[in-house]
Design an enzyme around this catalytic site. Sequence first.
Site, PDB file in Angstrom:
ATOM      1  N   HIS A  47     -18.643  16.975 -82.599  1.00  0.00           N
ATOM      2  CA  HIS A  47     -17.678  17.823 -81.874  1.00  0.00           C
ATOM      3  C   HIS A  47     -17.363  17.222 -80.517  1.00  0.00           C
ATOM      4  O   HIS A  47     -17.872  17.705 -79.508  1.00  0.00           O
ATOM      5  CB  HIS A  47     -18.244  19.220 -81.714  1.00  0.00           C
ATOM      6  CG  HIS A  47     -17.219  20.260 -81.419  1.00  0.00           C
ATOM      7  ND1 HIS A  47     -16.818  20.589 -80.149  1.00  0.00           N
ATOM      8  CD2 HIS A  47     -16.507  21.044 -82.244  1.00  0.00           C
ATOM      9  CE1 HIS A  47     -15.924  21.560 -80.197  1.00  0.00           C
ATOM     10  NE2 HIS A  47     -15.724  21.853 -81.458  1.00  0.00           N
ATOM     11  N   PHE A  48     -16.611  16.367 -80.344  1.00  0.00           N
ATOM     12  CA  PHE A  48     -15.908  15.471 -81.263  1.00  0.00           C
ATOM     13  C   PHE A  48     -16.383  14.062 -80.967  1.00  0.00           C
ATOM     14  O   PHE A  48     -16.611  13.749 -79.810  1.00  0.00           O
ATOM     15  CB  PHE A  48     -14.400  15.596 -81.067  1.00  0.00           C
ATOM     16  CG  PHE A  48     -13.893  16.995 -81.308  1.00  0.00           C
ATOM     17  CD1 PHE A  48     -13.675  17.451 -82.599  1.00  0.00           C
ATOM     18  CD2 PHE A  48     -13.660  17.858 -80.257  1.00  0.00           C
ATOM     19  CE1 PHE A  48     -13.193  18.734 -82.833  1.00  0.00           C
ATOM     20  CE2 PHE A  48     -13.185  19.149 -80.488  1.00  0.00           C
ATOM     21  CZ  PHE A  48     -12.948  19.595 -81.772  1.00  0.00           C
TER      22      PHE A  48
END
Length: 145
Positions: A49-50
């Site tokens: 993420h991410f």
Amino acid sequence: MQFNIQDIIKMLPHSYPFLLLDKVTACVPNESATAIKNVTFNEPFFIGHFPNNPVMPGVLIVEAMAQACLVCVMSDSKCNFENYTIYFMSIELAKFRKPVIPGDILTIEVNVIHKRKDTCRFQCFARVDQALASEAQILAMIKKN
């Protein structure tokens, strides 16, 4: 009142990697609490993420708020998590205003805005460098085991 990580570990039923508070800088039992989460690149959630743009998931910011609410209630000398369970009933008016990224110090403030016999409503704020990152209202029910 202030609590270090050892105090928080004794007070909350959470453990790594789901313990999202590092210290509590101020607490008035059943009224308010201010807690700190040091956001580091080593957090397991940043893996996905991410990968090229790490951002703390909003749901984990809300979870950190919920843990601060738990400290606010459980810091009362009459309570401990072994004798009570807190159920989070609702999260309302949640807003995410600023991304939280590695290196940020997330300051979480929670205030009891309404209390009945077995429920508490909290107004919660999460800030980075005094800028509002997110806010929410959390309703919790406190039940004796």
